[in-house]
Scaffold this motif. Structure first.
Motif, PDB file in Angstrom:
ATOM      1  N   ALA A 187      -8.772 -43.407 -52.581  1.00  0.00           N
ATOM      2  CA  ALA A 187      -8.211 -44.185 -53.685  1.00  0.00           C
ATOM      3  C   ALA A 187      -7.469 -45.411 -53.179  1.00  0.00           C
ATOM      4  CB  ALA A 187      -7.267 -43.315 -54.520  1.00  0.00           C
ATOM      5  N   VAL A 188      -6.656 -45.237 -52.130  1.00  0.00           N
ATOM      6  CA  VAL A 188      -5.823 -46.335 -51.640  1.00  0.00           C
ATOM      7  C   VAL A 188      -6.679 -47.483 -51.102  1.00  0.00           C
ATOM      8  CG1 VAL A 188      -4.161 -46.950 -49.844  1.00  0.00           C
ATOM      9  CG2 VAL A 188      -3.839 -44.861 -51.174  1.00  0.00           C
ATOM     10  N   ALA A 189      -7.781 -47.150 -50.426  1.00  0.00           N
ATOM     11  CA  ALA A 189      -8.614 -48.180 -49.799  1.00  0.00           C
ATOM     12  C   ALA A 189      -9.611 -48.816 -50.758  1.00  0.00           C
ATOM     13  CB  ALA A 189      -9.360 -47.595 -48.600  1.00  0.00           C
ATOM     14  N   ALA A 190      -9.819 -48.214 -51.925  1.00  0.00           N
ATOM     15  CA  ALA A 190     -10.865 -48.689 -52.829  1.00  0.00           C
ATOM     16  C   ALA A 190     -10.670 -50.139 -53.280  1.00  0.00           C
ATOM     17  CB  ALA A 190     -10.979 -47.759 -54.038  1.00  0.00           C
ATOM     18  N   PRO A 191      -9.473 -50.563 -53.726  1.00  0.00           N
ATOM     19  CA  PRO A 191      -9.349 -51.960 -54.169  1.00  0.00           C
ATOM     20  C   PRO A 191      -9.655 -52.964 -53.075  1.00  0.00           C
ATOM     21  CG  PRO A 191      -7.513 -50.659 -54.991  1.00  0.00           C
ATOM     22  CD  PRO A 191      -8.244 -49.795 -53.997  1.00  0.00           C
ATOM     23  N   LEU A 204       2.218 -50.129 -56.351  1.00  0.00           N
ATOM     24  CA  LEU A 204       1.963 -48.726 -56.020  1.00  0.00           C
ATOM     25  C   LEU A 204       1.903 -48.495 -54.515  1.00  0.00           C
ATOM     26  CD1 LEU A 204       1.329 -46.082 -57.552  1.00  0.00           C
ATOM     27  CD2 LEU A 204      -1.084 -46.663 -57.370  1.00  0.00           C
ATOM     28  N   PHE A 205       1.210 -49.382 -53.791  1.00  0.00           N
ATOM     29  CA  PHE A 205       1.041 -49.181 -52.363  1.00  0.00           C
ATOM     30  C   PHE A 205       2.326 -49.447 -51.590  1.00  0.00           C
ATOM     31  CE2 PHE A 205      -3.770 -50.209 -52.692  1.00  0.00           C
ATOM     32  CZ  PHE A 205      -3.938 -49.047 -53.424  1.00  0.00           C
ATOM     33  N   GLY A 206       3.229 -50.222 -52.186  1.00  0.00           N
ATOM     34  CA  GLY A 206       4.512 -50.417 -51.539  1.00  0.00           C
ATOM     35  C   GLY A 206       5.422 -49.216 -51.675  1.00  0.00           C
ATOM     36  N   ALA A 207       5.190 -48.371 -52.683  1.00  0.00           N
ATOM     37  CA  ALA A 207       6.072 -47.238 -52.947  1.00  0.00           C
ATOM     38  C   ALA A 207       5.502 -45.898 -52.500  1.00  0.00           C
ATOM     39  CB  ALA A 207       6.393 -47.171 -54.446  1.00  0.00           C
ATOM     40  N   THR A 208       4.187 -45.794 -52.370  1.00  0.00           N
ATOM     41  CA  THR A 208       3.577 -44.496 -52.071  1.00  0.00           C
ATOM     42  C   THR A 208       4.021 -43.945 -50.732  1.00  0.00           C
ATOM     43  OG1 THR A 208       1.611 -44.994 -53.394  1.00  0.00           O
ATOM     44  CG2 THR A 208       1.387 -43.305 -51.688  1.00  0.00           C
ATOM     45  N   TRP A 209       3.983 -44.762 -49.693  1.00  0.00           N
ATOM     46  CA  TRP A 209       4.219 -44.242 -48.337  1.00  0.00           C
ATOM     47  C   TRP A 209       5.663 -43.866 -48.084  1.00  0.00           C
ATOM     48  CZ3 TRP A 209      -0.259 -42.748 -47.158  1.00  0.00           C
ATOM     49  CH2 TRP A 209      -1.359 -43.443 -47.663  1.00  0.00           C
ATOM     50  N   ILE A 227       3.913 -46.230 -39.746  1.00  0.00           N
ATOM     51  CA  ILE A 227       2.954 -45.562 -40.635  1.00  0.00           C
ATOM     52  C   ILE A 227       2.188 -46.582 -41.463  1.00  0.00           C
ATOM     53  CG2 ILE A 227       2.750 -43.999 -42.608  1.00  0.00           C
ATOM     54  CD1 ILE A 227       5.188 -42.484 -41.453  1.00  0.00           C
ATOM     55  N   ARG A 228       2.916 -47.567 -41.990  1.00  0.00           N
ATOM     56  CA  ARG A 228       2.246 -48.575 -42.801  1.00  0.00           C
ATOM     57  C   ARG A 228       1.263 -49.406 -41.985  1.00  0.00           C
ATOM     58  NH1 ARG A 228       2.238 -50.018 -47.529  1.00  0.00           N
ATOM     59  NH2 ARG A 228       1.393 -51.993 -46.776  1.00  0.00           N
ATOM     60  N   ALA A 229       1.535 -49.571 -40.693  1.00  0.00           N
ATOM     61  CA  ALA A 229       0.610 -50.326 -39.853  1.00  0.00           C
ATOM     62  C   ALA A 229      -0.762 -49.663 -39.846  1.00  0.00           C
ATOM     63  CB  ALA A 229       1.156 -50.447 -38.435  1.00  0.00           C
ATOM     64  N   VAL A 230      -0.777 -48.336 -39.782  1.00  0.00           N
ATOM     65  CA  VAL A 230      -2.049 -47.614 -39.815  1.00  0.00           C
ATOM     66  C   VAL A 230      -2.697 -47.765 -41.182  1.00  0.00           C
ATOM     67  CG1 VAL A 230      -3.158 -45.357 -39.575  1.00  0.00           C
ATOM     68  CG2 VAL A 230      -1.236 -45.967 -38.100  1.00  0.00           C
ATOM     69  N   VAL A 231      -1.892 -47.662 -42.239  1.00  0.00           N
ATOM     70  CA  VAL A 231      -2.431 -47.801 -43.596  1.00  0.00           C
ATOM     71  C   VAL A 231      -3.035 -49.180 -43.797  1.00  0.00           C
ATOM     72  CG1 VAL A 231      -1.858 -47.796 -46.046  1.00  0.00           C
ATOM     73  CG2 VAL A 231      -0.800 -46.120 -44.529  1.00  0.00           C
ATOM     74  N   ALA A 271     -14.732 -41.221 -59.254  1.00  0.00           N
ATOM     75  CA  ALA A 271     -14.655 -39.998 -58.451  1.00  0.00           C
ATOM     76  C   ALA A 271     -13.327 -39.920 -57.696  1.00  0.00           C
ATOM     77  CB  ALA A 271     -15.826 -39.951 -57.464  1.00  0.00           C
ATOM     78  N   ALA A 272     -12.857 -41.054 -57.156  1.00  0.00           N
ATOM     79  CA  ALA A 272     -11.584 -41.067 -56.434  1.00  0.00           C
ATOM     80  C   ALA A 272     -10.425 -40.746 -57.366  1.00  0.00           C
ATOM     81  CB  ALA A 272     -11.373 -42.426 -55.778  1.00  0.00           C
ATOM     82  N   SER A 273     -10.485 -41.197 -58.609  1.00  0.00           N
ATOM     83  CA  SER A 273      -9.434 -40.877 -59.583  1.00  0.00           C
ATOM     84  C   SER A 273      -9.364 -39.382 -59.841  1.00  0.00           C
ATOM     85  CB  SER A 273      -9.693 -41.626 -60.896  1.00  0.00           C
ATOM     86  OG  SER A 273      -9.622 -43.020 -60.711  1.00  0.00           O
ATOM     87  N   ALA A 274     -10.526 -38.749 -59.961  1.00  0.00           N
ATOM     88  CA  ALA A 274     -10.551 -37.297 -60.167  1.00  0.00           C
ATOM     89  C   ALA A 274      -9.956 -36.573 -58.964  1.00  0.00           C
ATOM     90  CB  ALA A 274     -11.985 -36.843 -60.415  1.00  0.00           C
TER      91      ALA A 274
END
Length: 436
Positions: A252-256, A352-357, A369-373, A411-414
């Motif tokens: 999901a995170v990488a999809a956009p 969202l991606f700024g708050a998830t990790w 961690i964010r460097a890997v993301v 599918a990623a949303s599910a």
């Protein structure tokens, strides 16, 4: 692993809970001193535009013509340059954990300006490749990584809004730069547009250290779910990489990044297939920018109330629907519908991606961690255009590829419904009570 994690929860509690100030912060807005730091975060995202696919792809036809490259060859070159930047980011991204923001921007903005100069001068494809590496690593990579990390670390109970304000810089770039770049390229040539980018970066390189002259320490307070999430026990990067949920979040995170870069990179080819005018297709960025801004700001407020894990299963649905429309409808209206729906997802994802990790892994090693993301996102952004270009060269239907990406979003949303439910359960069972 479970035992060591339980121990670390108690040990890290004093590290991760923001130190209380003598007076509780106002919850209605940011303090006056925060404006300078938010402006710095905004500017970092704006400058990242020069290394983003939406900007570089504006010159793809000129570059392919001048260097006599096919769609697949240029896509492969772009992919290789992006992967070099991604792997470098994994090694270098932790510097934001150990050095001040001022020191980091002093050594990252000048190489980005050098990349713009190299694009303007590039006499050979090897120089073009070097320019792409600099633009992708220092632009899309370090600029966004630095801003996301600083906003996540400096702002605790208003993290969602802080990230949304900072990422407006990228929205501004997406709204303004394509029109300006196309106008400059049409008037005085595409290389002149890159000289203009270098000039902007030179000025910004002088301004940013002033904005980041002082660091910020988050203050305490109790503002609902976002504070609870912000006090997640600290994980090291090694621990996060051993966590299976880290990888389950990636579809999901990488999809956009993967999908947006693929569609933007081949936008000229899609316009050619559908017999759309380049000017009309370019104007669709206005719809994209408008919905991105609206849902970026709305998403920041929603995050501060609902948390990132609550929103993750739903943010890809508009993008999935937009891709299915774009793949099946031939009318030019479809690109406007897609851009508007993609803007909804993109706007939500920026906050969202700024708050998830920090919500899942804490802030103690957030930069590492964010460097890997970010490296994963950059790789996804690289793989999409490259693989799609090879498929186009091989005769695979591009509208069919777009439809497949739409199915992936659904599918990623599910999948995220199950993953986030388990992460919330893990968070509740692994926490020790907060100190009173």
């Amino acid at each position: 692993m479970a035992e060591s994690r339980t121990k670390r929860v108690a040990e890290s509690r004093t590290e991760d809970v923001p130190r209380s100030s003598s007076r509780a912060p106002a919850t209605g807005g940011f303090a006056r001193g925060d404006v300078r730091l938010l402006s710095g975060g905004f500017l970092l995202f704006f400058l990242s535009s020069f290394g983003q696919t939406f900007f570089i792809s504006l010159f793809s036809d000129d570059i392919r013509t001048e260097y006599e490259l096919s769609h697949g060859t240029f896509g492969g070159l772009y992919t290789a340059a992006t992967l070099v930047g991604a792997f470098t980011l994994v090694r270098a991204g932790h510097v934001i954990d150990h050095h001040s923001a001022r020191a980091v921007v002093r050594v990252t903005v000048p190489p980005l300006a050098l990349g713009a100069v190299a694009m303007a001068l590039s006499p050979h494809v090897t120089v073009l490749f070097a320019a792409l590496v600099l633009l992708r690593f220092f632009g899309q990579g370090m600029m966004t990584h630095t801003s996301f990390t600083l906003m996540g670390r400096w702002f605790t109970h208003q993290r969602g809004r802080a990230v949304s304000v900072a990422t407006l810089g990228l929205n501004t770039g997406e709204a303004l730069l394509p029109m300006l770049a196309v106008a400059v390229a049409a008037g005085v040539g595409w290389r002149s547009a890159w000289w203009g980018a270098a000039a902007v970066l030179a000025v910004a390189g002088c301004l940013l250290p002033l904005l980041f002259a002082r660091e910020r320490r988050p203050s305490g307070g109790t503002e609902g779910a976002a504070v609870t999430a912000a006090t997640a026990p600290t994980w090291t990067r090694a621990e996060a990489l051993r966590d299976p949920y880290f990888y389950l979040l990636m579809p999901a995170v990488a999809a956009p990044a993967l999908i947006g870069n693929t569609v933007f990179f081949h936008q000229a080819y899609l316009a050619e297939l559908r017999h759309w005018s380049p000017e009309a297709s370019g104007s669709a960025f206005g719809a994209y920018a408008a919905t991105t801004v609206v849902f970026n700001l709305a998403g920041g407020h929603m995050l501060d109330r609902l948390t990132a894990l609550t929103m993750l299963p739903y943010f890809l649905l508009p993008l999935g629907c937009g891709l299915l429309v774009l793949s099946t409808a031939d009318g030019q209206w479809s690109v406007f519908a897609f851009m508007a729906l993609y803007g909804v997802t993109n706007g939500l994802s920026l906050s969202l991606f700024g708050a998830t990790w920090p919500e899942v892994y804490g802030v103690g090693h957030l930069g590492a961690i964010r460097a890997v993301v970010v490296a994963v996102l950059v790789c996804a952004a690289a793989v999409g255009p490259g693989v799609s270009g090879l498929l186009i060269d091989g005769g695979v239907s591009y509208p069919g590829q777009i439809a497949a990406m739409g199915v992936h979003c659904l599918a990623a949303s599910a999948l995220m419904l199950r993953v986030t439910r388990r992460l919330r359960t893990r968070g509740r069972t692994s926490r020790t009570p907060l100190p009173q």
